[in-house]
Motif scaffolding. Structure first.
Motif, short mmCIF file in Angstrom:
data_model
loop_
_atom_site.label_atom_id
_atom_site.label_comp_id
_atom_site.label_asym_id
_atom_site.label_seq_id
_atom_site.Cartn_x
_atom_site.Cartn_y
_atom_site.Cartn_z
N LEU A 72 -38.82 63.96 1.48
CA LEU A 72 -38.44 62.67 0.35
C LEU A 72 -37.11 62.94 0.42
N ARG A 73 -36.14 63.48 -0.52
CA ARG A 73 -35.40 64.84 -0.95
C ARG A 73 -34.62 64.68 0.34
N ASP A 74 -34.89 65.96 1.21
CA ASP A 74 -33.84 65.43 2.48
C ASP A 74 -33.14 64.27 2.86
N MET A 75 -33.92 63.38 3.05
CA MET A 75 -34.24 61.72 3.56
C MET A 75 -32.97 61.23 3.20
N GLY A 76 -32.84 62.01 2.02
CA GLY A 76 -31.68 61.63 0.82
C GLY A 76 -32.14 60.19 -0.31
N VAL A 77 -33.35 59.98 -0.14
CA VAL A 77 -34.01 60.04 -1.65
C VAL A 77 -33.40 60.33 -2.88
N GLU A 78 -32.71 60.13 -4.15
CA GLU A 78 -32.36 60.54 -5.41
C GLU A 78 -33.81 60.80 -6.04
N ASP A 79 -33.33 62.02 -6.70
CA ASP A 79 -34.64 62.57 -7.39
C ASP A 79 -34.55 61.82 -8.42
N TYR A 80 -33.50 61.23 -9.35
CA TYR A 80 -34.32 60.22 -10.23
C TYR A 80 -34.82 58.87 -9.66
N LEU A 81 -35.07 58.76 -8.81
CA LEU A 81 -35.70 57.49 -8.29
C LEU A 81 -36.93 58.35 -7.48
N LEU A 82 -37.45 59.28 -6.88
CA LEU A 82 -38.12 59.99 -7.07
C LEU A 82 -38.82 60.02 -8.22
N ALA A 83 -39.17 60.13 -9.23
CA ALA A 83 -39.12 60.54 -10.12
C ALA A 83 -39.43 59.52 -10.39
N ALA A 84 -39.51 58.49 -10.46
CA ALA A 84 -39.11 57.14 -11.22
C ALA A 84 -40.62 56.15 -10.27
N THR A 85 -40.23 56.29 -8.90
CA THR A 85 -41.10 56.08 -7.90
C THR A 85 -42.29 55.92 -7.06
N LEU A 86 -42.57 57.88 -7.82
CA LEU A 86 -43.70 58.59 -6.80
C LEU A 86 -45.12 58.61 -7.72
N GLY A 87 -45.93 57.62 -7.19
CA GLY A 87 -47.21 57.28 -8.00
C GLY A 87 -48.54 58.57 -7.52
N GLY A 88 -48.21 58.95 -6.01
CA GLY A 88 -48.96 60.01 -5.53
C GLY A 88 -48.92 60.43 -4.56
N VAL A 89 -49.34 61.88 -4.35
CA VAL A 89 -49.42 61.99 -2.61
C VAL A 89 -50.83 62.45 -2.00
#
Length: 578
Positions: free
Chosen positions: A440-457
């Motif tokens: 997701l980071r390589d796709m261009g999603v910002e790290d702070y958005l990832l940390a705030a929204t990712l519930g689980g994988v």
């Protein structure tokens, strides 16, 4: 019948309503056709004036093979197996090809006193008497499959009306065979081709294959079925039928049979043995024609339940806990064929209630879920994932399922949806749970958005389950135990592995069904810190293990020690490291 005919029969009558009653009772007693299906066939036969046995196959309630076995049992006669068909025509000077084709019979062999005859309809007394009179011999009957008889006739008799002959000689119009669309359409509608394609499809459904692959080569059309993720080759159709078979499938899927230069996609809906089955059809041009894959989507065989998935208790509880969150992104990752979509459908069924509005965006929609709004992507008119997501969010759904996050635009809209109070479920193609963050980071999603929204994988694979009827225990070599740490996983118990053998119950493969193994990454404070500081995949994976994530390899080895699968099967699905 004449006195020169031998037909070894049991007490079951061969004609009329009494035989139909005996046939219905036989099929019901062996569970081959449900009583409701038998009554339905009787009703249709009465209304249409057709024969009861023919209506059973026409409605898809019974396969040709099942009917042949019933004929053989009730009439007390043998079956004509594939190896029984002759290499050369029998009595060709007395038994003409036109008559044999019309009667759907083929002589298998003869001597001075007797001719052995394979019949698709062994109740046809007129044909038996006619063959006996023409051959001047008594007749012994074998029940033959229509597909085998047609193949034998096409191979042994080179009349101009045979499909194989027309394929070899080209169309009558002078155009090459493969370029004559009208001729292909005519051939694809002929009874032998229709029966052959129906038989290929019915056999796949009956044996619980997930895919049918039709692949043309220079000398044959290869037919393969996929069972539990592994391809198995079947007998090839008669040579020269390739284009007609492919055209028949394309007609059934409402595709353009004249277009053989571009890939095409379509769907077929059929009733097979009383069940409505969907087939997703894909055609791609290749060197010797077109390769066709039919994905079998049997709704009655799919159980959307976490127990059926086979995920262990810890993974299941963790995933169910994630689904209770009011918002965030939950991802299921893995390669193609790892069961991601089935897991998402199971999650949606778990969430489905009158209190929630659930919308899915899929390409394609594989199974229809009651109470859930499902939308099909149509890129040809600009209806892609990103466009649909923007419109869907205006309707304020509680849960959004995205078939796959494929590009940066879709990823960014999914993140925005999670930020604004929606629960978003989707899939990614990554090999591990931690790799989803870097992807997701390589796709261009910002790290702070990832940390705030990712519930689980949840990263998962499917492994084949050993057949319980034939698996055997074997002692694990000490060096293997030490290398993989099996003694640590087994605890105080003795390390015993199991191997596949193969039996009729599992079609000789040694396996029966599949189950999911996986690893569940739930970001805690440490993992979120690594995400914000652009930590790499390895650092995130190690942090997840410290937080309690059980690695996928360890979950797979636990299944091996439990006797559910083998080390070879685990290595086929994931890379086993020491």
């Amino acid at each position: 019948m004449t006195d020169s005919v031998i037909c070894q029969t049991k007490e079951a009558p061969a004609q009329g309503e009494s035989f139909d009653a005996a046939l219905g009772a036989y099929l019901a007693s062996r569970g081959l056709v449900e009583p409701k299906g038998i009554e339905r066939a009787r009703r249709v036969a009465g209304e249409s004036g057709g024969r009861f046995d023919a209506v059973l196959t026409q409605l898809g309630l019974l396969s040709d093979k099942g009917l042949a076995e019933a004929f053989a049992a009730l009439l007390g006669i043998g079956r004509a197996e594939a190896g029984d068909y002759p290499e050369a025509a029998v009595l060709p000077e007395r038994l003409r090809a036109k008559f044999l084709r019309k009667a759907r019979v083929l002589p298998l062999g003869c001597d001075e006193a007797c001719v052995i005859l394979a019949m698709a309809d062994p109740r046809d007394g007129f044909t038996i008497a006619a063959v006996a009179a023409a051959a001047g011999r008594r007749v012994e009957i074998r029940v033959g499959l229509p597909i085998d008889i047609e193949a034998g006739l096409a191979r042994l008799y080179s009349g101009g009306e045979t499909i194989a002959a027309r394929a070899a000689s080209g169309a009558d119009s002078g155009q090459p065979f493969e370029e004559d669309a009208d001729r292909l359409k005519d051939m694809a509608s002929e009874a032998p081709v229709v029966r052959l394609v129906n038989q290929i499809i019915a056999r796949a459904v009956e044996t619980k294959a997930s895919d049918i692959h039709l692949e043309p080569f220079e000398d044959r059309l290869r037919v393969r079925y996929r069972y539990d993720g592994v391809l198995h080759e079947m007998e090839s159709p008669p040579q020269g039928w390739d284009a007609a078979i492919v055209s028949r499938v394309k007609i059934m899927a409402r595709l353009d049979i004249a277009e053989r230069r571009l890939p095409q996609d379509g769907r077929i809906k059929l009733a097979v043995r009383g069940h409505d089955i969907d087939f997703r059809v894909s055609t791609i041009p290749c060197f010797h024609g077109e390769t066709v894959v039919l994905r079998v989507l049997d709704r009655s065989a799919v159980v959307l339940d976490f127990d059926a998935l086979g995920l262990d208790g810890g993974l299941r509880r963790g995933l169910e806990g994630l689904l209770e969150a009011p918002n965030g992104i939950i991802l299921v990752t893995g390669p193609t064929g790892s069961g991601k979509t089935t897991t998402l459908y199971t999650a949606l069924k778990h969430l489905n209630s009158v209190r929630r509005k659930i919308v899915t965006v899929e390409d394609p929609i594989e199974y229809q879920l009651a109470g859930i709004t499902q939308i099909q992507v149509k890129p040809q008119i600009g209806l892609n994932f990103a466009t649909l997501l923007r419109s869907i969010l205006r309707q304020d759904p509680d849960v959004v399922m995205i078939g796959e996050i494929r590009d940066v635009e879709t990823a960014q809209i999914a993140v925005q949806a999670a930020l604004t109070g929606h629960l978003v479920l989707s899939t990614l193609h990554t090999n591990s749970a931690a790799a989803a963050v870097t992807r997701l980071r390589d796709m261009g999603v910002e790290d702070y958005l990832l940390a705030a929204t990712l519930g689980g994988v949840l990263a998962q694979r499917l492994v084949r389950v050993l057949c319980p009827a034939c698996k055997i225990p074997v002692e694990a070599p000490p060096e293997l135990v030490a290398k993989l740490g099996l003694d640590r996983l087994a605890g105080s118990a003795k390390v015993v592995l199991h191997e596949e053998v193969g039996c009729p119950q599992c079609r000789g493969t040694g396996f029966q069904g599949r189950k999911a193994i996986g690893e569940l990454l739930v970001p805690d404070t440490e993992i979120q810190r690594f995400i914000l500081s652009e930590g790499d995949q390895g650092a995130i994976d190690q942090a997840a293990r410290r937080a309690g994530m059980r690695p996928m390899q360890e979950a797979g080895l636990a299944e091996v020690l439990a006797g559910n699968t083998t080390l070879r099967e685990l290595a086929r699905s994931i890379r086993v490291e020491d």
